[in-house]
Design an enzyme around this catalytic site. Structure first.
Site, PDB file in Angstrom:
ATOM      1  CD  GLU A  36     -33.686  15.968  -3.771  1.00 45.50           C
ATOM      2  OE1 GLU A  36     -33.867  17.094  -4.082  1.00 45.50           O
ATOM      3  OE2 GLU A  36     -33.315  14.944  -4.764  1.00 45.50           O
ATOM      4  CB  SER A  70     -51.691  27.979 -19.124  1.00 55.01           C
ATOM      5  OG  SER A  70     -52.615  27.133 -18.513  1.00 55.01           O
ATOM      6  CB  ALA A 127     -43.185  14.116 -12.247  1.00 54.47           C
ATOM      7  N   GLY A 128     -41.683  15.975  -9.558  1.00 56.50           N
ATOM      8  CA  GLY A 128     -40.629  16.269  -8.907  1.00 56.50           C
ATOM      9  C   GLY A 128     -39.601  16.630  -9.802  1.00 56.50           C
ATOM     10  CG  ASP A 176     -36.337  23.292  -7.422  1.00 55.84           C
ATOM     11  OD1 ASP A 176     -35.622  22.432  -6.998  1.00 55.84           O
ATOM     12  OD2 ASP A 176     -37.448  23.220  -6.854  1.00 55.84           O
TER      13      ASP A 176
END
Ligand code: GLA
Length: 386
Positions: A36, A70, A127-128, A176
């Protein structure tokens, strides 16, 4: 769920724009198993793509207009391709528009057509779990195909990061997007963020009777806010005070010198990054040699380091981690950028319901918002859905 969303996104596109999309593309969210705040320090990360996806229905237009819409936000955003910038793109649409902008930087001299885009997603927001990278990567693979750019997954990861850094304005790293693009069923993506070399590593969770539980604390975080950027700045200051290009060049043996040279806060930021890189390598080695039951302590040390040295945890995340461990999790840690979002807990399957119940009860007792607790598994990366 996947097929439902895939069909829903095509129907949503058609209802809105009055014609059928060319194809649907998808990209998963990701969870970071360990590593992290190491990505922007050119270090190691070990995330995996999860079985929650963004679906993008896209069709090229004959002009240079882009229309994006969306299922999760009202209205249609319409803009000329050449007018996309940090000033003109805002809210969720900055992610797809940012990707179009970043890809355009790669189209040398040529011009490309505009497009209509409609998105649906079951990646939880905030939420990560990288709902943003899932949007970016679904759009990146779609436009790479439709504009016939021939970019590799590695280049597309960089495109997603550029979109986020330049158009969204969040100074995030490459992890990510890499996880979302390179994921493989039941495997983690071990990525060297300096060379961008990636290796997929068998997680072996199912074989060992384990599952990864996500505990979404519902404490909202945003990487465009100050905390993330200030941690990044501290790492850069630490590296430069040590005469290094990045903290990747620092090892455990450099810590005594760092302790002498740096102020206490900067030193602890540096110590987190240096020890976290080490923990990623140890996790990969432990998985290979001893299997997933051997990584529990590394997960918890990572959490302690983020709580005490990097100072990016919050009470809800600490409670989630401690409660999960008390009720039988093998390892647990907060995951993602921090300041909220989710914790992960690696759990024996037979303990999942007890751990879920206990965490929810503990949150209620402490007066915290009700957490969302669910299991994820390692899924394949972004792709065209046929
Ligand atoms: C966010 C960023 C990533 C990474 C993590 C922390 O998820 O988007 O690039 O820096 O935080 O590890």
């Amino acid at each position: 769920m996947t097929d439902l969303l895939k069909n829903a996104v095509a129907t949503g596109f058609e209802n809105l724009f009055g014609y059928a999309p060319e194809v649907v593309w998808s990209a998963p969210g990701r969870v970071n198993l360990i590593g992290e705040h190491t990505d922007y320090n050119e270090g190691f990360v070990f995330p995996f793509a999860i079985n929650r996806h963004t679906f993008a229905a896209v069709a090229l237009r004959t002009d240079a207009v882009v229309r994006v819409a969306s299922a999760f936000a009202p209205g249609v955003i319409e803009i000329e391709l050449s007018e996309i910038s940090r000033e003109t793109a805002s809210g969720w649409s900055a992610y797809p528009l940012g990707v179009a902008w970043a890809l355009l930087q790669k189209v040398e001299g040529g011009s490309v057509q505009g497009f209509d885009l409609y998105i649906e997603s079951d990646v939880p927001v905030g939420a990560g779990l990288s709902s943003s990278a899932a949007i970016e990567c679904s759009v990146a693979v779609a436009l790479n195909d439709l504009w016939e750019l021939g970019l590799s997954q590695r280049e597309l990861a960089r495109v997603g990061q550029l979109a986020e850094n330049e158009i969204v304005g969040a100074p995030t790293g490459i992890m990510d997007q890499s996880a979302s693009l390179l994921g493989k069923l039941d495997h983690g993506v071990f990525l060297d963020c300096r060379s961008l070399e990636a290796e997929v590593i068998d997680l072996g969770f199912a074989r060992e009777g384990l599952e990864l539980l996500i505990i979404d604390t519902k404490v909202e975080h945003r990487h465009a806010d100050g905390g993330y950027a200030s941690r990044r700045a501290a790492c850069e200051a630490g590296a430069s005070a040590l005469g290094l290009r990045s903290l990747r060049e620092a090892g455990l043996a450099d810590l005594p010198r760092a302790a002498e040279l740096l102020d206490d806060v900067t030193f602890r930021r540096v110590r987190h990054v240096v020890t976290e890189n080490e923990r990623v390598l140890q996790t990969v080695a432990a998985l290979r040699e001893r299997g997933p039951r051997a990584i529990g302590e590394l997960l918890y040390s990572s959490h302690e380091s983020m709580r005490d040295d990097f100072e990016i945890s919050v009470d809800e995340l600490d409670t989630a981690v401690e409660t999960a461990l008390r009720h039988g999790a093998i390892g647990a840690r907060m995951t993602g950028g921090g300041f909220g979002g989710a914790a992960i807990a690696l759990c024996p399957i037979e303990k999942i319901s007890e751990i879920s119940r206990s965490v929810t009860a503990e949150f209620a007792l402490l007066g915290y918002a009700k957490p969302d607790v669910f299991v994820v598994s390692a899924a394949p990366g972004a792709r065209r859905e046929d």
